[in-house]
Design an enzyme around this catalytic site. Structure first.
Site, PDB file in Angstrom:
ATOM      1  N   ALA A  12      -0.691  -7.744  -7.072  1.00 37.69           N
ATOM      2  CA  ALA A  12      -2.003  -7.184  -6.727  1.00 37.69           C
ATOM      3  C   ALA A  12      -2.736  -6.645  -7.947  1.00 37.69           C
ATOM      4  CB  ALA A  12      -1.831  -6.081  -5.679  1.00 37.69           C
ATOM      5  N   CYS A 131      -1.706   6.156 -10.059  1.00 37.91           N
ATOM      6  CA  CYS A 131      -3.037   5.900  -9.503  1.00 37.91           C
ATOM      7  C   CYS A 131      -3.690   7.170  -8.958  1.00 37.91           C
ATOM      8  CB  CYS A 131      -2.955   4.830  -8.414  1.00 37.91           C
ATOM      9  SG  CYS A 131      -1.669   5.137  -7.175  1.00 37.91           S
ATOM     10  N   HIS A 245      -7.364   5.118  -2.294  1.00 37.40           N
ATOM     11  CA  HIS A 245      -6.715   6.400  -2.023  1.00 37.40           C
ATOM     12  C   HIS A 245      -7.768   7.499  -1.890  1.00 37.40           C
ATOM     13  CE1 HIS A 245      -3.029   4.465  -2.696  1.00 37.40           C
ATOM     14  NE2 HIS A 245      -2.638   5.003  -3.828  1.00 37.40           N
TER      15      HIS A 245
END
Length: 338
Positions: A12, A131, A245
């Site tokens: 990804a 992240c 997120h």
């Protein structure tokens, strides 16, 4: 023009790296896509040209020299193979957690601590943070510079794609099972429980102190990036969202805070977009932020009881902002130094 290797090119983040390199007009001479033997032989596209995926081996960088090697295939892979890229003259920009807390490896979010890139020669490696950490420090850094940040409490709402393609596929499969009235029979493999129509208050394994490794990453990495010993607590939750997120952040400052000034500071901060118009129900959501390169901030408000505390909500596409985009921005800053 630079020769670029992408380790984990079929994953990804690897796929997104190709998109971001193109969008940010990175000066690419050629692409060396690398993956496991299982994916070798497949092809990736970049700027109208096809590149065949090669198997990652200890000799591949010697046989195909590159200037920059992006690693996005897991910490064990980086631990084993990054040294071979460095030995052959490449700078490694590593998207895994393996090198992040190494004192000799700079951990960089260019909008916050680009000066740390200068230390890359110690190991030949620059680490990309977690992240969730990246989007949070986009917000913390400009406010810390003005109001002197003392403590942070953050709760995350992390998308299935944080666990890669497998995570997204498992969420979709779980939802399909729900609509087929078979969710009770669905067996989770990527996550500890079925994620469809559920929340899982665990990302990664638990430590002895009750925090998960994901939560400790946010705590330790934020301190390293900001060069500041902050009081930080995090609770990380997996939610049934495919991508992007979200975080609810509470910040305690030394000084009394003016909310209008907070909004002004964030509106001028690099890679931050203020989306905060509650009268018209405008605030950041994964629905709007996926496939973008910015951290979106809204619900900005001062604490009811304490004038030095601010609460806000931020959302970012973690495959881009939290991985691929940050890695490419690191590479662009590195180019300015060499």
């Amino acid at each position: 023009m630079k020769k670029i290797a992408i380790v984990g090119a079929t994953g990804a983040v690897g796929e997104e790296l190709l998109n971001v390199l193109d969008e940010l007009d990175f000066p690419v001479e050629s692409i060396l896509p690398l993956a496991s033997a299982k994916s070798a032989g497949s092809e990736v596209e970049f700027r109208g040209k096809s590149y065949k995926v090669k198997e990652l081996t200890p000799s591949v960088f010697k046989e195909n020299p590159v200037d920059i090697a992006f690693f996005s295939a897991g910490g064990n892979i980086s631990a084993e193979y990054a040294k071979y890229a460095v030995e052959c003259g490449a700078v490694v920009i590593d998207n895994t957690s393996h090198f992040r807390m190494d004192e000799n490896v700079p951990l960089v979010v260019p909008e916050c601590n680009s000066e740390d890139i200068e230390n890359w020669k110690k190991t030949g490696i620059i680490a990309n943070p977690n992240c969730s950490t990246i989007q949070m420090v986009h917000v913390l850094k400009p406010l810390d510079d003005v109001f002197n940040l003392k403590r942070v409490d953050v709760s995350t709402y992390q998308a299935a794609s944080g666990a890669g393609k497998e995570g997204m596929e498992e969420l979709v499969q779980g939802m399909q099972s729900f609509f087929a009235f078979e969710l009770d029979e669905f067996e989770a493999k990527t996550f500890p429980y079925p994620l469809a129509l559920n929340l899982i208050p665990q990302i990664d394994v638990f430590s002895d102190n009750g925090y998960t490794k994901e939560e400790l990453k946010m705590i330790n990495e934020t301190q390293k990036i900001l060069h500041k010993k902050l009081d930080i607590s995090a609770t990380c939750v997996r939610v049934p969202v495919l991508r992007s997120h979200s975080e609810a952040i509470t910040m305690h400052f030394e000084k009394e805070v003016d909310i209008a000034q907070v909004r002004e500071i964030l509106s001028k901060a690099p890679s931050v977009v203020v989306m905060d118009d509650v009268e018209n129900k405008k605030y950041p959501m994964p629905l709007f932020t996926s496939d973008t390169n910015e951290t979106y901030v809204g619900r900005i408000r001062r604490d009811i009881n304490h004038k030095n505390i601010v609460h806000l909500w931020c959302v970012a596409d973690q495959i881009r902002v939290g991985a691929a985009t940050n890695a490419v921005r690191i590479a662009k800053k590195w180019l300015e130094l060499v």
